[in-house]
Design an enzyme around this catalytic site. Structure first.
Site, PDB file in Angstrom:
ATOM      1  N   GLY A  54       0.824  -1.200   0.000  1.00 27.12           N
ATOM      2  CA  GLY A  54       0.000   0.000   0.000  1.00 27.12           C
ATOM      3  C   GLY A  54       0.858   1.249   0.000  1.00 27.12           C
ATOM      4  O   GLY A  54       2.057   1.203   0.273  1.00 27.12           O
ATOM      5  N   GLY A  56       0.665   5.552   1.031  1.00 20.87           N
ATOM      6  CA  GLY A  56      -0.070   6.645   1.660  1.00 20.87           C
ATOM      7  C   GLY A  56       0.759   7.908   1.674  1.00 20.87           C
ATOM      8  O   GLY A  56       1.834   7.985   1.066  1.00 20.87           O
ATOM      9  N   GLY A  59       4.045   7.203   3.859  1.00 16.76           N
ATOM     10  CA  GLY A  59       4.839   5.994   3.728  1.00 16.76           C
ATOM     11  C   GLY A  59       4.318   5.026   2.702  1.00 16.76           C
ATOM     12  O   GLY A  59       3.193   5.143   2.205  1.00 16.76           O
ATOM     13  N   VAL A  60       5.178   4.069   2.384  1.00 20.48           N
ATOM     14  CA  VAL A  60       4.810   2.967   1.503  1.00 20.48           C
ATOM     15  C   VAL A  60       5.072   1.676   2.271  1.00 20.48           C
ATOM     16  O   VAL A  60       6.070   1.558   2.988  1.00 20.48           O
ATOM     17  CB  VAL A  60       5.606   3.007   0.179  1.00 20.48           C
ATOM     18  CG1 VAL A  60       7.108   3.009   0.425  1.00 20.48           C
ATOM     19  CG2 VAL A  60       5.225   1.851  -0.729  1.00 20.48           C
ATOM     20  N   VAL A  61       4.143   0.725   2.162  1.00 23.68           N
ATOM     21  CA  VAL A  61       4.214  -0.507   2.936  1.00 23.68           C
ATOM     22  C   VAL A  61       4.553  -1.672   2.009  1.00 23.68           C
ATOM     23  O   VAL A  61       3.942  -1.832   0.949  1.00 23.68           O
ATOM     24  CB  VAL A  61       2.876  -0.790   3.657  1.00 23.68           C
ATOM     25  CG1 VAL A  61       2.976  -2.085   4.464  1.00 23.68           C
ATOM     26  CG2 VAL A  61       2.514   0.367   4.577  1.00 23.68           C
ATOM     27  N   LYS A  76       7.099  -0.607   6.746  1.00 24.49           N
ATOM     28  CA  LYS A  76       6.602   0.688   6.306  1.00 24.49           C
ATOM     29  C   LYS A  76       7.750   1.675   6.215  1.00 24.49           C
ATOM     30  O   LYS A  76       8.418   1.980   7.206  1.00 24.49           O
ATOM     31  CB  LYS A  76       5.534   1.229   7.259  1.00 24.49           C
ATOM     32  CG  LYS A  76       4.972   2.575   6.792  1.00 24.49           C
ATOM     33  CD  LYS A  76       3.650   2.902   7.443  1.00 24.49           C
ATOM     34  CE  LYS A  76       3.044   4.149   6.802  1.00 24.49           C
ATOM     35  NZ  LYS A  76       1.677   4.411   7.274  1.00 24.49           N
ATOM     36  N   ASP A 166      -4.493   9.434  13.226  1.00 22.42           N
ATOM     37  CA  ASP A 166      -4.982   9.215  11.858  1.00 22.42           C
ATOM     38  C   ASP A 166      -5.855   7.963  11.818  1.00 22.42           C
ATOM     39  O   ASP A 166      -5.715   7.125  10.931  1.00 22.42           O
ATOM     40  CB  ASP A 166      -3.804   9.088  10.885  1.00 22.42           C
ATOM     41  CG  ASP A 166      -4.244   9.147   9.419  1.00 22.42           C
ATOM     42  OD1 ASP A 166      -5.336   9.683   9.145  1.00 22.42           O
ATOM     43  OD2 ASP A 166      -3.491   8.647   8.560  1.00 22.42           O
TER      44      ASP A 166
END
Length: 511
Positions: A54, A56, A59-61, A76, A166
């Site tokens: 994913g 966002g 970050g990127v997971v 992450k 969040d």
């Protein structure tokens, strides 16, 4: 509403070029590893990256394997602004790693990748609460029970002095047993604190879920987390946000106009009353803490008759959270764009049907397994044909797993197909063929009283891959509008044909 919300999320963020390059490298290496297990995987620190899970704003997971402990974990990668920012994040990560609760995704350790910081977390193989509600349309008791468990995790974090900052449905991860765990505790606030001087878009939180006091510029606290929790629960119950707005000012205006929208008559008013209190504009009018809010939800589920629509109160490993009864456990689509877990690299060559063709089958194309509804003459690639045969053999999960791996890699970089001139339009065509094949299987078994579960799986995957075909064709259209050079050769199909066949899949499954 769900697609609109996802679009808003995408518009908030820009992806650093270094992350785009890393995601492409991960996808390419994992795809090559799928066909040749000796090909090395891309590494991040000591971890072997299997797939992108994913993306966002902060970050990127990635799904990765820890070679030292031989276990799957999530990694992450977080945005930073220089050495001081990175060191601050590392210190905060060590604090967050001490937070432990059955309804919280555990952080194992922090690490560094170039100028960025990463968090290694517990890997949850499943879906998030947003996709669960969107794809499965569960009755209200199931939604409430998911949030009861998530609420306990949120309460435990508040007890430890940690504000989430969040909270939203996509940060609630559900495993195969529908056990909820809350992810990204404190990361939004921590990262925002270390991005001082950045634009407003880096304010912690996601706009539709932000409390009014946060929209006005105040710092987040447990009561603002409670607001975000109740917006998320309301959306899960009503299939729509309680308040709407594209900017903080518009959202505040919507909140101040009054009661949130009611869209689902089946939801009891007693449930709405609990959630409405958590949506009080004045924080002092909300529940004193998350423990009190969850206790009210518990009372609703303990009332006589409250469990008539699938109780989730079966015995669980940890008391007080939620599980789904066997009758309501449903497989789910993992292949919707960047919203599910591809298991790239987890299959050796002998597990890949097209890697070792039967000599008796190589003399002629094997097209019988693939559905080709009103499509131009087309011979699907060997991997698509093999996946179609898996579908015809009834191995829906295996077919979905393999196609998800291939689709994810090609969506990020069509060149990983190894087919000259292969574009997103070719990928959309392959996806609609997979969708039509699943749909044909669903229609064949629909009338069987002993295959209700198989029908739900096949029809769900058919609709999911039809939607993926539509989204992929949209990406191709946007690429054309951006003026990028088209792939060489004649296009395999028109965008109008893809759109028409997507509609046809949904129409046939509704008849």
């Amino acid at each position: 509403m769900f697609d609109e919300l996802a679009q808003r999320e995408d518009e908030r963020y820009t992806t650093p070029p270094r992350w785009e390059a890393l995601m492409e490298a991960v996808s390419e290496a994992a795809c090559l590893h799928l066909f040749n297990p000796d090909h090395p995987l891309q590494t991040i620190g000591r971890f072997e990256a299997l797939a992108t899970r994913g993306l966002g704003g902060f970050g990127v997971v990635f799904k990765v394997r820890d070679p030292e402990l031989d276990r799957l974990v999530a990694l992450k990668l977080c945005m930073t602004r220089g050495p001081e920012s990175a060191e601050g994040l590392m210190n905060e990560a060590r604090v967050l790693a001490k937070l432990s609760h059955p309804n919280i995704v555990s952080i194992h350790e922090p690490g560094r990748e170039g100028d960025d910081v990463f968090f290694v977390m517990e890997f949850v193989d499943g879906v998030n609460a947003h996709d669960f509600v969107r794809d499965e349309d569960p009755p209200w008791p199931e939604v409430v029970d998911v949030y009861r468990g998530a609420g306990r995790g949120l309460a435990a974090a508040h007890d430890a002095g940690i504000v989430h900052g969040d909270f939203k449905p996509s940060n609630i991860l559900l495993d195969a047993e529908r056990w909820p765990r809350v992810a990204d505790f404190g990361l939004a606030q921590v990262i925002a604190d270390h991005l001082a001087g950045e634009e407003l878009r880096h304010r912690p939180g996601t706009l539709p879920f932000m409390a009014p006091e946060v929209l006005r510029g105040q710092a987040g606290d447990p009561l603002s987390d409670q607001w975000s929790f109740c917006v998320s629960l309301w959306q899960g119950l009503e299939h729509g946000l309680p308040y709407d707005g594209w900017t903080p000012a518009e959202l505040l205006e919507s909140i101040e106009r009054g009661d949130p929208w009611v869209l689902q008559p089946a939801v009891p008013e007693a449930v709405r009353s609990v959630v409405r209190r958590g949506l009080s504009v004045d924080p002092a009018q909300r529940y004193p803490d998350m423990h009190a809010l969850v206790a009210e939800l518990d009372k609703l589920r303990e009332r006589p008759g409250a469990s008539q629509e699938t109780s989730l109160d079966a015995p669980a490993v940890v008391p007080g959270s939620s599980k789904v009864t066997e009758a309501r456990r449903r497989p789910f689509v993992l292949g919707l764009l960047l919203t599910g877990a591809a298991l790239l690299g987890a299959w050796s060559v002998e597990h890949v049907p097209w890697a070792q063709p039967d000599p008796a089958e190589t003399s002629k194309p094997q097209l019988a397994g693939c559905a080709l509804w009103e499509l131009p003459p087309h011979e699907p690639s060997p991997e698509v044909q093999s996946i179609c045969r898996l579908i015809r053999d009834g191995d829906y999960k295996g077919a979905n797993l393999l196609w998800d791996s291939v689709h994810r890699a090609r969506f990020i970089s069509p060149s990983t197909s190894g087919i000259e001139g292969y574009s997103h339009l070719d990928l959309a065509l392959d996806a609609i063929i997979i969708a039509q094949t699943f749909a044909e299987e669903a229609m064949v078994i629909e009338k069987s009283t002993t295959k209700e579960e198989a029908y739900r799986v096949a029809s769900s995957m058919a609709k999911g891959w039809a939607n993926a075909a539509s989204s992929t064709s949209v990406l191709h259209r946007e690429t054309e509008r951006a003026g990028e050079p088209p792939a060489t050769g004649e296009p395999p199909v028109t965008l109008e044909t893809i759109d028409r066949q997507v509609s046809e899949v949904h129409r046939r499954l509704q008849d």
